[in-house]
Design an enzyme around this catalytic site. Structure first.
Site, PDB file in Angstrom:
ATOM      1  N   GLU A 172      -2.795   8.670 -10.874  1.00  0.00           N
ATOM      2  CA  GLU A 172      -2.378   7.414 -11.495  1.00  0.00           C
ATOM      3  C   GLU A 172      -2.332   7.539 -13.016  1.00  0.00           C
ATOM      4  O   GLU A 172      -3.260   8.052 -13.630  1.00  0.00           O
ATOM      5  CB  GLU A 172      -3.363   6.309 -11.102  1.00  0.00           C
ATOM      6  CG  GLU A 172      -3.567   6.219  -9.596  1.00  0.00           C
ATOM      7  CD  GLU A 172      -4.777   5.366  -9.217  1.00  0.00           C
ATOM      8  OE1 GLU A 172      -5.111   4.424  -9.962  1.00  0.00           O
ATOM      9  OE2 GLU A 172      -5.403   5.664  -8.183  1.00  0.00           O
TER      10      GLU A 172
ATOM     11  N   ARG B 162       0.833  -6.844  -9.605  1.00  0.00           N
ATOM     12  CA  ARG B 162       1.340  -6.218  -8.371  1.00  0.00           C
ATOM     13  C   ARG B 162       1.525  -7.223  -7.237  1.00  0.00           C
ATOM     14  O   ARG B 162       2.025  -6.850  -6.175  1.00  0.00           O
ATOM     15  CB  ARG B 162       0.448  -5.050  -7.933  1.00  0.00           C
ATOM     16  CG  ARG B 162      -0.926  -5.425  -7.443  1.00  0.00           C
ATOM     17  CD  ARG B 162      -1.686  -4.198  -6.912  1.00  0.00           C
ATOM     18  NE  ARG B 162      -3.025  -4.546  -6.479  1.00  0.00           N
ATOM     19  CZ  ARG B 162      -3.797  -3.769  -5.747  1.00  0.00           C
ATOM     20  NH1 ARG B 162      -3.369  -2.579  -5.352  1.00  0.00           N
ATOM     21  NH2 ARG B 162      -5.009  -4.146  -5.400  1.00  0.00           N
TER      22      ARG B 162
ATOM     23  N   HIS C 208       0.039   3.018 -10.485  1.00  0.00           N
ATOM     24  CA  HIS C 208      -0.900   3.548  -9.473  1.00  0.00           C
ATOM     25  C   HIS C 208      -0.134   4.354  -8.424  1.00  0.00           C
ATOM     26  O   HIS C 208       0.020   3.930  -7.272  1.00  0.00           O
ATOM     27  CB  HIS C 208      -1.584   2.330  -8.847  1.00  0.00           C
ATOM     28  CG  HIS C 208      -2.748   2.581  -7.970  1.00  0.00           C
ATOM     29  ND1 HIS C 208      -2.735   3.470  -6.926  1.00  0.00           N
ATOM     30  CD2 HIS C 208      -3.979   2.035  -7.969  1.00  0.00           C
ATOM     31  CE1 HIS C 208      -3.917   3.448  -6.323  1.00  0.00           C
ATOM     32  NE2 HIS C 208      -4.682   2.580  -6.933  1.00  0.00           N
TER      33      HIS C 208
ATOM     34  N   ARG D 117       0.851  -1.213   0.000  1.00  0.00           N
ATOM     35  CA  ARG D 117       0.000   0.000   0.000  1.00  0.00           C
ATOM     36  C   ARG D 117       0.871   1.242   0.000  1.00  0.00           C
ATOM     37  O   ARG D 117       1.304   1.725   1.043  1.00  0.00           O
ATOM     38  CB  ARG D 117      -0.908  -0.021   1.229  1.00  0.00           C
ATOM     39  CG  ARG D 117      -1.790   1.202   1.365  1.00  0.00           C
ATOM     40  CD  ARG D 117      -2.876   1.264   0.334  1.00  0.00           C
ATOM     41  NE  ARG D 117      -3.867   0.221   0.523  1.00  0.00           N
ATOM     42  CZ  ARG D 117      -4.764  -0.129  -0.416  1.00  0.00           C
ATOM     43  NH1 ARG D 117      -4.789   0.478  -1.589  1.00  0.00           N
ATOM     44  NH2 ARG D 117      -5.631  -1.104  -0.183  1.00  0.00           N
TER      45      ARG D 117
END
Ligand code: BG6
Length: 296
Positions: free
Chosen positions: A270, A98, A168, A72
């Site tokens: 993003e 990811r 992102h 995160r």
């Protein structure tokens, strides 16, 4: 590849590999102009600090660092779908890239002090149930006083390859009340919170949960931060969409890997191939989604 092999084959000249949080293998690229760290898990840029400056990317203090979970913060690579899988709600949000282990392909430093690392991911490294088609992904990260991240997607199969994608990027800010995101004035926008479309007028300020997808936007955008007295420039390529996201307090409270108050110190801008900007590659074709991030 173990750490010793990684360091002997690709290390040196400011590039090193070590064990990071959660036992993840982390590459560090450092030169006179800047420093970046990247987990092989997810091909995930975790930090970028230009020489003498403050960290540009944000990382949650509550992030998981685990082989089966996304990190995160930093720059998650979302591929081959952005958001929820179109037909299977059990599949991982934002695709499998990811949460996959990427392989180091090459690394080095150019004559003008740019350190680089190239990672790869193919269908041989991921579960076939997620995605039956062959592909070859390359992620090239370059570090100097700017950070460049380029995701090259090649269709190595014999059928068309459809995908959506995102770099992102989570940005570190002084406070969500201090910033404006500039560059989307006049751009068509989908507000995913109420599923309405509008045309953006002026810069973006933040007073509540925000989850916007902009279209027809190929130009640079900026985060103006009066608290840190800096302007982050986000220069996209191979992308005509962008997502701007801040979960605000309620959604942050529902996310186990996101501190309740942390929404104040981050914003996501993003670089995407999302929704209307999803891409199709004919067999043998390539597409590169890229972003260059710098501070002024
Ligand atoms: C953003 C989406 O890109 O990612 C949001 O627009 C989403 O809707 C956010 O909440 C985080 O997603 P995830 O899967 O990392 O929790």
């Amino acid at each position: 590849m173990d750490l010793e092999t990684l360091n002997s084959r690709f290390g040196g000249d400011g590039i090193s590999f070590s064990v990071g949080p959660g036992n993840l293998t982390v590459a560090r690229l450092e030169n006179e102009l800047g420093m970046a760290e990247l987990a092989l898990h997810g091909g995930h840029v975790m930090s970028f600090v230009p020489g003498g400056g403050a960290p540009v990317l944000w990382m949650s203090r509550e992030s998981w660092f685990a082989a089966d979970k996304p990190i995160r913060g930093g720059i998650p690579v979302c591929w081959p779908w952005f958001g929820a899988h179109p037909t299977n709600a059990q599949f991982p949000s934002h695709g499998f890239a990811r949460i996959s282990e990427w392989q180091v392909k090459s690394a080095g430093k150019t004559a003008d002090q740019v350190s680089w690392l190239e990672l790869g991911l193919t269908e041989r490294q991921v579960a076939k149930s997620f995605f039956p088609q062959p592909f070859d992904l390359r992620l090239r990260v370059e570090v100097s006083d700017v950070l460049s991240v380029a995701l090259r997607i090649e269709n190595t199969g014999d059928e068309h390859l459809n995908f959506s994608a995102a770099l992102h990027s989570y940005f570190n800010i002084s406070d969500i009340g201090n910033i404006a995101v500039v560059g989307f004035d006049g751009k068509p926008c989908l507000d995913t919170l109420d599923n309405t479309r509008h045309v953006q007028s002026g810069s973006l300020k933040f007073e509540r949960e925000t989850d916007l997808v902009f279209f027809d936007c190929e130009e640079d955008c900026f985060i103006e931060d009066s608290g840190l007295k800096r302007r982050i420039r986000i220069a996209k390529s191979g992308s005509s969409s962008a997502v701007v996201w801040n979960p605000w307090s309620d959604k942050a409270g529902r996310m186990p890997d996101f501190g309740n108050d942390e929404y104040r110190s981050m914003v996501c801008v993003e670089t995407t191939n999302a929704l209307d900007d999803a891409r199709t590659l004919a067999p043998g074709k390539r597409h590169t989604l890229g972003v260059v991030i710098g501070v002024a």
